[in-house]
Write a protein that holds these residues in place. Structure first.
Motif, mmCIF file in Angstrom:
data_model
loop_
_atom_site.group_PDB
_atom_site.id
_atom_site.type_symbol
_atom_site.label_atom_id
_atom_site.label_comp_id
_atom_site.label_asym_id
_atom_site.label_seq_id
_atom_site.Cartn_x
_atom_site.Cartn_y
_atom_site.Cartn_z
ATOM 1 N N ASP A 35 0.692 -1.206 0.143
ATOM 2 C CA ASP A 35 -0.135 -0.058 -0.065
ATOM 3 C C ASP A 35 0.891 1.248 0.011
ATOM 4 O O ASP A 35 2.074 1.234 0.612
ATOM 5 N N TYR A 154 -12.625 6.459 -15.038
ATOM 6 C CA TYR A 154 -12.635 5.230 -14.150
ATOM 7 C C TYR A 154 -13.336 4.076 -14.860
ATOM 8 O O TYR A 154 -12.884 2.812 -14.596
ATOM 9 N N ARG A 191 -12.505 6.867 -1.955
ATOM 10 C CA ARG A 191 -11.360 8.256 -1.929
ATOM 11 C C ARG A 191 -11.058 8.576 -3.308
ATOM 12 O O ARG A 191 -11.073 7.840 -4.310
HETATM 13 P P1 NAD Z 1 -9.666 2.908 -0.613
HETATM 14 O O1 NAD Z 1 -9.133 4.235 -1.060
HETATM 15 O O2 NAD Z 1 -10.398 2.593 0.870
HETATM 16 O O3 NAD Z 1 -8.433 1.844 -0.540
HETATM 17 C C1 NAD Z 1 -7.456 1.511 -1.525
HETATM 18 C C2 NAD Z 1 -6.215 1.594 -0.851
HETATM 19 O O4 NAD Z 1 -5.250 1.465 -2.032
HETATM 20 C C3 NAD Z 1 -5.749 2.392 0.087
HETATM 21 O O5 NAD Z 1 -5.337 1.866 1.173
HETATM 22 C C4 NAD Z 1 -4.555 3.187 -0.707
HETATM 23 O O6 NAD Z 1 -3.596 3.957 0.169
HETATM 24 C C5 NAD Z 1 -4.028 2.122 -1.716
HETATM 25 N N1 NAD Z 1 -3.604 2.667 -2.788
HETATM 26 C C6 NAD Z 1 -4.090 3.773 -3.724
HETATM 27 N N2 NAD Z 1 -3.398 4.049 -4.678
HETATM 28 C C7 NAD Z 1 -2.139 3.303 -4.508
HETATM 29 C C8 NAD Z 1 -1.078 3.291 -5.286
HETATM 30 N N3 NAD Z 1 -0.792 4.009 -6.330
HETATM 31 N N4 NAD Z 1 -0.176 2.484 -4.894
HETATM 32 C C9 NAD Z 1 -0.234 1.500 -3.897
HETATM 33 N N5 NAD Z 1 -1.443 1.720 -3.021
HETATM 34 C C10 NAD Z 1 -2.448 2.391 -3.393
HETATM 35 O O7 NAD Z 1 -10.533 2.251 -1.888
HETATM 36 P P2 NAD Z 1 -11.579 1.058 -1.967
HETATM 37 O O8 NAD Z 1 -13.149 1.542 -2.254
HETATM 38 O O9 NAD Z 1 -11.409 0.076 -0.768
HETATM 39 O O10 NAD Z 1 -11.030 0.640 -3.331
HETATM 40 C C11 NAD Z 1 -10.440 -0.659 -3.331
HETATM 41 C C12 NAD Z 1 -10.920 -1.409 -4.751
HETATM 42 O O11 NAD Z 1 -12.239 -1.597 -4.899
HETATM 43 C C13 NAD Z 1 -10.500 -0.324 -5.639
HETATM 44 O O12 NAD Z 1 -10.043 -1.305 -7.070
HETATM 45 C C14 NAD Z 1 -11.725 0.285 -6.323
HETATM 46 O O13 NAD Z 1 -11.810 0.740 -7.795
HETATM 47 C C15 NAD Z 1 -12.643 -0.685 -6.078
HETATM 48 N N6 NAD Z 1 -13.946 -0.582 -6.000
HETATM 49 C C16 NAD Z 1 -14.577 0.275 -5.080
HETATM 50 C C17 NAD Z 1 -15.799 0.470 -4.597
HETATM 51 C C18 NAD Z 1 -16.174 1.461 -3.793
HETATM 52 O O14 NAD Z 1 -17.389 1.867 -3.796
HETATM 53 N N7 NAD Z 1 -15.352 1.960 -2.810
HETATM 54 C C19 NAD Z 1 -16.790 -0.245 -5.680
HETATM 55 C C20 NAD Z 1 -16.339 -0.928 -6.548
HETATM 56 C C21 NAD Z 1 -15.087 -1.213 -6.799
#
Ligand code: NAD
Length: 259
Positions: A35, A154, A191
């Motif tokens: 991360d 996205y 985020r």
């Molecule tokens: P989040 O922001 O809570 O967690 C993402 C994590 O990834 C964070 O800890 C961040 O520090 C890390 N991160 C971001 N960019 C990075 C980088 N360049 N290198 C290393 N680490 C990095 O987000 P989330 O909502 O848990 O998203 C996780 C996955 O789920 C993503 O692929 C997102 O597209 C997908 N997703 C999220 C949702 C939603 O509603 N939140 C819905 C569908 C899919």
């Protein structure tokens, strides 16, 4: 009990990734995370003691992905499952509403994290996955199938992830299975990313939970932990040996609303 005792999860420091870490640990796995937030890495490692090791780094860097793989193997001896999950959302940013100056930078950042980051993680983990005849699972999104779950950046990145999963499944067969989980909106988290200065921007006047209740045929908001069963399913060789190149639509039926 699953038959995949060691997993590497990118973006394991918060949100869905952290929930996957917790679920995999509960299933008896040992887990490594990558991360970009050093603080979150330390927090998760401290929370789970010797069962989790962490690397802070950027998924857009080959060197950082290789460091995470090396840390996992050093601590636990192997990798059975790679979970590519680190991703950022674009808060529905429109092309029309994004300035010319910001647009190219924003594409590089979002596609760099959401797609290039997955491909580099796959490349870095390949030698270890080959040794264990393991598997890779990538987080997609409802935006990998339908419009309206994000802006063009996205949605394009997540459609790209679906294509990557299929081609990687083709390339790595018969040795390594490659699948995806496509969650819908996740209550309580989401985020933005710096190039569009989205910190603090709200997507809707409604709290995300209420919005999801309105949008989804299942009329319910789902939380990160409720999506983790999809990852357990694909990681477990015993129950889903035939699955490769599959993406599980795990989104509250978002595409089933009809007219
Ligand atoms: P989040 O922001 O809570 O967690 C993402 C994590 O990834 C964070 O800890 C961040 O520090 C890390 N991160 C971001 N960019 C990075 C980088 N360049 N290198 C290393 N680490 C990095 O987000 P989330 O909502 O848990 O998203 C996780 C996955 O789920 C993503 O692929 C997102 O597209 C997908 N997703 C999220 C949702 C939603 O509603 N939140 C819905 C569908 C899919």
């Amino acid at each position: 009990m699953c038959k995949w005792p060691v997993a590497l999860v990118t973006g394991g420091g918060s949100g869905l990734g952290k929930a996957i870490v917790e679920r995999f640990l509960a299933e008896g796995a040992k887990v490594a995370i990558l991360d970009r937030s050093e603080e979150r890495v330390q927090e998760v490692v401290a929370m789970f003691g010797g069962k989790v090791v962490g690397t802070s780094g950027d998924v857009r860097s080959m060197a950082d992905n290789k460091a995470a793989v090396a840390r996992c193997v050093e601590a636990f001896g192997k990798i059975d499952t790679l979970v590519g999950n680190a991703g950022v959302w674009d808060y529905n940013a429109s092309i029309a509403g994004t300035s010319e100056e910001k647009l190219a930078e924003a594409i590089d950042e979002l596609v760099g994290i959401n797609l290039k980051g997955y491909i580099l993680a796959a490349k870095a983990a390949l030698p270890e996955l080959y040794k264990t005849k393991g598997n890779a699972i990538f987080t997609v999104s409802n935006a990998g199938f339908y419009p309206g779950g994000g802006g063009v950046l996205y949605t394009a990145s997540k459609h790209g992830v679906v294509g990557m999963i299929k081609q990687l499944a083709h390339e790595w067969a018969p040795h390594i299975r490659v699948n995806g989980v496509a969650p819908g909106g996740i209550g309580g988290i989401s985020r933005g990313f710096p190039s569009l200065s989205q910190e603090g921007i709200r997507f809707s006047n409604l709290p995300l939970d209420d919005l999801m209740k309105q949008m989804l045929p299942l009329e319910k908001a789902f939380y990160a932990s409720e999506y983790t069963g999809g990852y357990v399913f694909f990681a477990n060789r015993k129950d889903n040996g035939p699955a490769t190149g599959s993406v599980l639509n795990f989104d509250g039926g978002i595409g089933m609303r009809g007219f």
